[in-house]
Structure formats: C-alpha cells, structure tokens
Design a protein around this motif. Structure first.
Motif, PDB file in Angstrom:
ATOM      1  N   THR A   1     -16.443  13.440  16.095  1.00 40.28           N
ATOM      2  CA  THR A   1     -15.016  13.504  15.770  1.00 40.28           C
ATOM      3  C   THR A   1     -14.269  14.231  16.886  1.00 40.28           C
ATOM      4  OG1 THR A   1     -15.316  15.578  14.557  1.00 40.28           O
ATOM      5  CG2 THR A   1     -15.487  13.520  13.306  1.00 40.28           C
TER       6      THR A   1
ATOM      7  N   ASP B   1     -10.305  15.856  17.890  1.00 37.11           N
ATOM      8  CA  ASP B   1      -9.014  16.280  17.350  1.00 37.11           C
ATOM      9  C   ASP B   1      -7.889  15.616  18.135  1.00 37.11           C
ATOM     10  OD1 ASP B   1     -10.289  17.894  15.531  1.00 37.11           O
ATOM     11  OD2 ASP B   1     -10.262  19.649  16.853  1.00 37.11           O
TER      12      ASP B   1
ATOM     13  N   ARG C   1      -2.280  17.216  12.962  1.00 37.78           N
ATOM     14  CA  ARG C   1      -3.568  17.250  13.650  1.00 37.78           C
ATOM     15  C   ARG C   1      -4.559  16.398  12.859  1.00 37.78           C
ATOM     16  NH1 ARG C   1      -4.843  20.696  17.645  1.00 37.78           N
ATOM     17  NH2 ARG C   1      -7.032  20.993  18.207  1.00 37.78           N
TER      18      ARG C   1
ATOM     19  N   LYS D   1      -8.418  14.609  12.624  1.00 33.08           N
ATOM     20  CA  LYS D   1      -9.813  14.574  13.064  1.00 33.08           C
ATOM     21  C   LYS D   1     -10.274  13.123  12.948  1.00 33.08           C
ATOM     22  CE  LYS D   1     -11.377  19.295  12.124  1.00 33.08           C
ATOM     23  NZ  LYS D   1     -11.739  19.523  13.533  1.00 33.08           N
TER      24      LYS D   1
END
Length: 716
Positions: free
Chosen positions: A374, A376, A511, A513
């Motif tokens: 993942t 960000d 934000r 992920k």
C-alpha cells in the motif's frame, strides 16, 4: 580566452533534481541559463538567486517543460525580475501550455500561491522568439545563436559568442537521434568551443534500442486491453507526449495491430491547444513529418482516433478499455494522480511511467513498490464554500469593497490638475497692459531678465488628458430642458442585473491508502542521448577546450569528468564540477583582472582614439573592497602626484596609408626602393624591427610631415 567568465549553479548540480538553473557571467553581463521549478527547494533557490536578481541581463531557455521554464513566473511575478527571455517559437507556444496545465493541476488540488496565471502571461510578454541559426546581439559584444537539440520541439543548444572570437556552448538534455517527429541535435556549427557547459544526467545510463522499446510498449498495451484493463501512460503536457501521440496514432491506423477496436484518449487541461499548436509548427519537426505533409498533403497531427478530454467527466464518456495519455509526469498533481487513487487496486489496469523523476516523487515510489504494498496518496480537490464559511467570505468581501481605494496615480493627476488651475488663476489675475517692473517680481533669477509686456487679456483653456485621452466635459453634451420634447417619455434607467461572481471554493485534502494491485512499468520515452553517445559526441565532435559539468549525480559527474580527462582526442585543459551556489572562474588567462575606476580617475584621464577603442594612461593605487553582494571588488584610486612617463605610440600605420594622407595635405610623396620620399626633403622607412623611422632636413615640411605622422598614432 580574454573575457572574465564565472559560472554559478543555482539548481541542478551534483544532486538528483531534474530542474535546472544556472548563472553565467561574462565580464559585467549576467545571463540566466534556464529556470526550472523544484517546489521542495524553492526557498534555497530564492536565497541563491536574490543577490543577482537585479543584475540579470537576459534569460536563455532550452526546453519548454517545467524543469527548464517552470520557475520563470515566480521570478517575474514575485521576485521582480525584468529582462528579456530568448527562446525559439515552439518554446513560446508549448511553454505556455506547460505552465497553464501545471497551474491548473496544482490549483485544483491545493492552495497554490507560487505564481498565478497573470504571472505566466507576464513572462511571455518578455519573450523574444527566435529561429534556429538566427544570431542576435543581446548585450554589447555578446551575441547568441540557437541550434536544434532534439528531445522536445523547439529544444535548443545555445552558442554564446563574445567579441566574435570566444564561444561558449550551453548543451544540456540533447538527443542526437532522429525520432518520429523531431530531428536530432545539430553539432555541425559547433566545434572546439572555448567553454562547454553540459550535463551528466545520462552519463551512466543506457537505453534500450528503439525497436525493443516500442515492441515492449505495444505488447504491454495489447496484454492489458485484451484483459479489459485500462492503460494509463503518465506523460508530460506538451513535450515528449507528441512522440507518443504519433506512435499510438500510427498503431491505431494499422489494421493489423488489433488496437483499432479500443479507445485512445489524451487527458490534460490544454490538450486541444497542444494539438493545434503542433499542427502549425511542422517546420520545426523532422524531415519525415515535413515530407509526409508535402507529398500526401496530410497533417501529421490531425488525429482520427485520439480523443481529447479536459476533465474526468469527459473521460467517463470514453468506452473502456482505453489507452490514456495524461499528465503530470511525476504524479505530483494532475489527472494522473487522481486516476492512480481510483485505479491502482484494479489488477487488470496498467500504469506506464515514461520519464525518470526525483526519488521523493510519487512516480518513483510507485516504481519502487515491487511487492504490491500500500502507498499513501494525498488527494486534494476544490469544493464550494457553504454555511458559515460562505457567510464569512461574503462579509469579508463586502468589507473590502466598502474600503476606499487610494491610487497614487490618481493623486498625482489631481495634484497636476491643481497646479494647472493655479497657473490659470495667475494668468487671469494679471489683467493689465503696462510693463511689469523687475523690482516687483517675487522671484529673481541669477540671469538678467528682459521686461515682460503682457498681451491683451485672454485666457486659453489648457487641454487636460490622461492615458485614455482628453478629459470629456459633460456640459458639452448636456441637453437643456427647453429643448426636450414634452411628448417624448423619458426612459427610466433600470438597474443592471448583478453579474454572478466566481463561486468561492476551498481545498479539501484526503489521505488514501491505496493497494497497488495494478501493473506498473517504466518504459523510457525521455528522448535523451545515452552515456555512450554523449562520450562519442564530446570526444569526436565537440572537443571543448574547457568544460563545466552540471545536472547529474556525483557519481555520474565524476565518471564523465574522468572520461574527458583520459581521452587523448579531446585535449580539454580544465574540467569544473561545481556544487550548488559555488562560483567557478572559467577564465583561461590567469593575469586578467576586472577593476572599477573611481569617477575622479575617469574624469582626469585623457583618452586617445585607436581604431574602435579609446585609450588612456592612468596612474592609480589598487584598493580591495567588498560590494553589496559580499564579493571582493578591485578599485583603482587616483594618486596625488602623477609621475611623468614616456609617451606610448599605439597603432602601426602602413606607409601606403601615410602616403594618401600626405597627398591630401598637398605634400608630394613617392616610393623609392621601399622608402617614402616626401617633397625630396624627408625620407620615411620601416626598419627591421617594424618601427617607422623618419629622416630629413629640418624645415617647415619636416615638422608638418611629422605632425601628420603623429596623427595616425594614438599617443598616450
């Protein structure tokens, strides 16, 4: 090299930055070579360039992208730079596209305040468009000539010539290979320069061959779209994207490729303008493109399969699966970043990065994510203000409108008008036809004044005007009440409807992920020469006397410098690898010093004309001082008692020229065995050392001939 040359890297030297900017000082003139934008290093860049901002005489740009032109709106809009910018016609057109698209992408996702669109327009108001091989003079004794550099349309190698004898070549990011839409770099007019400024960005990098690269792209596209996945090629705005557009359009037109059944699109804020500009700049492209237009009368950039989109909403109307070209190349902002946030988790999709970027960018992180972890992603978007925020914004705007705006220009105009009215009052007050006694005047002048006799009293109104023309007197256009017809109904002026203002917005960031399940590939379409080609060009073609290596990592810069030192064919005397902010002196002559003269010394000097120069003998004392930029400056101060010195005769006239001067003055002069005989009294010859000797009888002719001979020298 008789000129004093100093070079200072401001951005892009011994680091991983892709943006570049350098200062080149030739004697007292300063040139800014490129002006890229690196947002993360903006404060450092500002600190380095501010001491020089008022001394820059011209800006030379090489390519239209953000790494070479992105910082110009900031310098002109925020730091007050005001000097001409020189570049080719495509740099003028495509540079605007890059900056407009970059601003729109940044402003739609964050509160971007580095520059505005007005600053962009201000930059191109200073732009001087040039053609390849066109030479113009930008400063006294300094001329510039652009040559083709490949890489991007309008890309430039700059040749800077000082006094028609010393040439400085600025060549970065060039591509010697011919491509679909561009010719390679032109080095035929650049050989053995006095100083070469070049980059080491690709000194240790090797490219795949063009056939393998294109085949990898085609196979990746076919593999993805046949699995119902979308291919997203992350490209720039108006540079390297033209090469990809040409390649993909050819594939879609080929029925055997199997791609005509799928969609092809371009997504950025200025896509339509980019294609339109490309259609009108065929003379700047490759010979293949020009030949195709001349023979087939078909526009190479008249696309039949490429759909132009300017928003994500328009992209939704494109049938899937599709192949999409979108910006920004480093995924710092723009549509490509937004698409990554929503498409990364789909395993059928494929993201193709076409350019190398800095390690800290999202594009580099995406390529380094080999384990499908993942990442960000910060996504920003603009939303309209609502509720209390909207009320506060409207109240603040209303308060600003109610405040009186004071314009200094208006105040100046009012003062001028009042002064003129006072003058008119004085003229009207003097209604007499008798002489004005001198003892009654309030102001007396140092010089003697004649008596003033006023004319018949008459007042002539002075015309008053501003930048928009003469002031209009409303009474000249008013209609008297008795002239109005009672039967005509006066129309009642209705209030104009309020023009709706722009809806206030704010930036909201979130934000995310994102699980990177999609395929990610790097297929190089940078269009630069690789390391081996750069070495061959330096050793076999350019062969510079001195070199300055910039725009590369420390390892790549040292590798290229070692190759140039070890090369027997180059014969380079000095190689500089400056750090950021470090000033290197590239003057080849070691006994040249730049000094400044005090005003008293210049005033006392007696100059003599010698061809195109004015010469004078001075006796002075050297004084070292620090200027405002904290640099040591050598000053010459006059001395109290000037010592005597023997006169110095400068310029060696030819005897044939002297003969013409003598004949014009009525003196008979003829050559006899290499000796110039004048009036059979004076003989003038040149001795073995080249000096002129004069012999003859002391007479009036002797002194007259000697005077004419002295007149051909500059005696100091």
């Amino acid at each position: 090299m008789t000129s004093i040359i100093k070079f200072t890297p401001l951005l892009g030297s011994l680091d991983n930055s892709t943006a570049i900017s350098y200062l080149l000082k030739v004697d007292q003139y300063t040139l800014l070579l490129d002006c890229g934008l690196d947002v993360g290093k903006l404060s450092e860049y500002t600190a380095r360039i501010m001491p020089h901002i008022n001394h820059i005489n011209a800006v030379l740009v090489t390519y239209p992208d953000i790494d070479h032109m992105g910082g110009l709106p900031y310098l002109y809009g925020k730091l007050g730079l005001d000097c001409p910018i020189y570049g080719t016609v495509p740099l003028y057109n495509m540079g605007q596209m890059f900056l407009y698209d970059y601003y729109q992408s940044k402003n739609s996702s964050e509160d971007f305040n580095i520059f505005t669109l007005d600053d962009v327009d201000n930059v191109f108001d200073h732009f001087q468009q040039m053609k390849y091989s066109q030479t113009i003079s930008i400063c006294p004794g300094i001329s510039i000539t652009p040559y083709g550099a490949g890489h991007m349309i309008g890309g430039t190698l700059w040749k800077i010539l000082k006094d028609d004898e010393e040439d400085i070549v600025y060549a970065v990011d060039f591509n010697h290979k011919k491509e679909r839409h561009l010719n390679g770099a032109v080095f035929s007019n650049i050989t053995r320069p006095s100083l070469l400024i070049t980059d080491a960005y690709n000194a240790t990098f090797e490219y795949k061959k063009r056939r393998k690269r294109d085949q990898e792209l085609i196979s990746t596209i076919l593999e993805t779209v046949r699995c119902d996945g979308n291919v997203i090629l992350v490209v720039d705005t108006a540079g390297r994207v033209l090469e990809l557009m040409q390649l993909l359009e050819q594939l879609w037109r080929n029925a055997d490729s199997g791609l005509s059944a799928y969609s092809l699109a371009l997504l950025n804020h200025v896509g339509y303008n980019v294609v339109d500009f490309a259609k009108n700049m065929l003379e700047w492209m490759s010979d293949t493109v020009t030949k195709q237009f001349e023979e087939q009368r078909s526009y190479p950039f008249h696309f039949k399969h490429l759909n132009l989109c300017h928003s994500l909403q328009e992209l939704e109307n494109i049938p899937s699966p599709y192949v999409l070209l979108t910006s920004i190349a480093d995924l710092s902002c723009g549509f490509a970043r937004n698409l990554l946030a929503v498409s990364a988790e789909t395993p059928e999709n494929c993201f193709i990065i076409t350019q190398r970027t800095k390690p800290e960018t999202l594009a580099s992180k995406l390529l380094g994510n080999v384990n499908n972890n993942t990442i960000d992603i910060t996504i920003g978007k603009r939303v309209p203000l609502e509720g209390r925020e909207l009320e506060e914004y409207l109240a603040k705007s209303a308060k600003i409108k109610q405040e009186p705006v004071t314009d200094p220009t208006v105040d100046t105009m009012m003062e001028d008008d009042s002064d003129e009215e006072q003058e008119d009052d004085v003229v009207l007050a003097q209604k007499h036809d008798v002489p004005i006694p001198e003892d009654t005047q309030q102001k007396k002048s140092f010089f003697k004044q004649h008596k003033v006799y006023p004319m018949f009293p008459f007042h002539e109104d002075k015309l008053k005007w501003d930048d928009y023309g003469e002031f209009i007197k409303t009474e000249h256009f008013s209609i008297e009440e008795d002239q109005k017809d009672d039967d005509i109904e006066m129309a009642v002026a209705k209030p104009l409807p309020e023009i709706p203002t722009e809806i206030p917005t704010k930036c909201v960031t979130s934000r995310i992920k994102a699980h990177v399940n999609c395929k990610v590939k790097f297929i190089d379409f940078e269009g630069r020469s690789d390391g081996e080609s750069i070495k061959r060009i330096l050793a076999a073609v350019l062969k510079p006397r001195q070199m300055i290596i910039v725009h590369g990592t420390p390892d790549a810069s040292r590798h290229l410098a070692e190759f140039c030192r070890d090369s027997k064919d180059m014969g380079v005397s000095q190689i500089f690898i400056p750090r950021l902010g470090e000033t290197v002196d590239a003057t080849s002559e070691r006994h040249i010093y730049q000094v400044k003269l005090k005003d008293a010394l210049v005033t006392a000097a007696k100059f003599s004309k010698a061809k195109d120069a004015d010469l004078a003998w001075i006796d002075a004392v050297i004084d070292q001082q620090l200027n405002s930029e904290n640099e040591q400056v050598t000053m010459l101060d006059p001395i109290e008692q000037t010592p005597l010195h023997n006169p110095v005769f400068i310029n060696e006239p030819r005897l044939s020229d002297l003969r013409q001067v003598l004949l014009k003055s009525g003196i008979q002069a003829e050559f006899n065995g290499g000796v110039l005989v004048c009036n059979n009294k004076v003989a003038i010859r040149r001795n073995e050392s080249g000096k002129i000797q004069m012999e003859g009888v002391v007479s009036d002719d002797y002194y007259k001939i000697r005077s004419l001979l002295y007149g051909m020298y500059a005696i100091i």
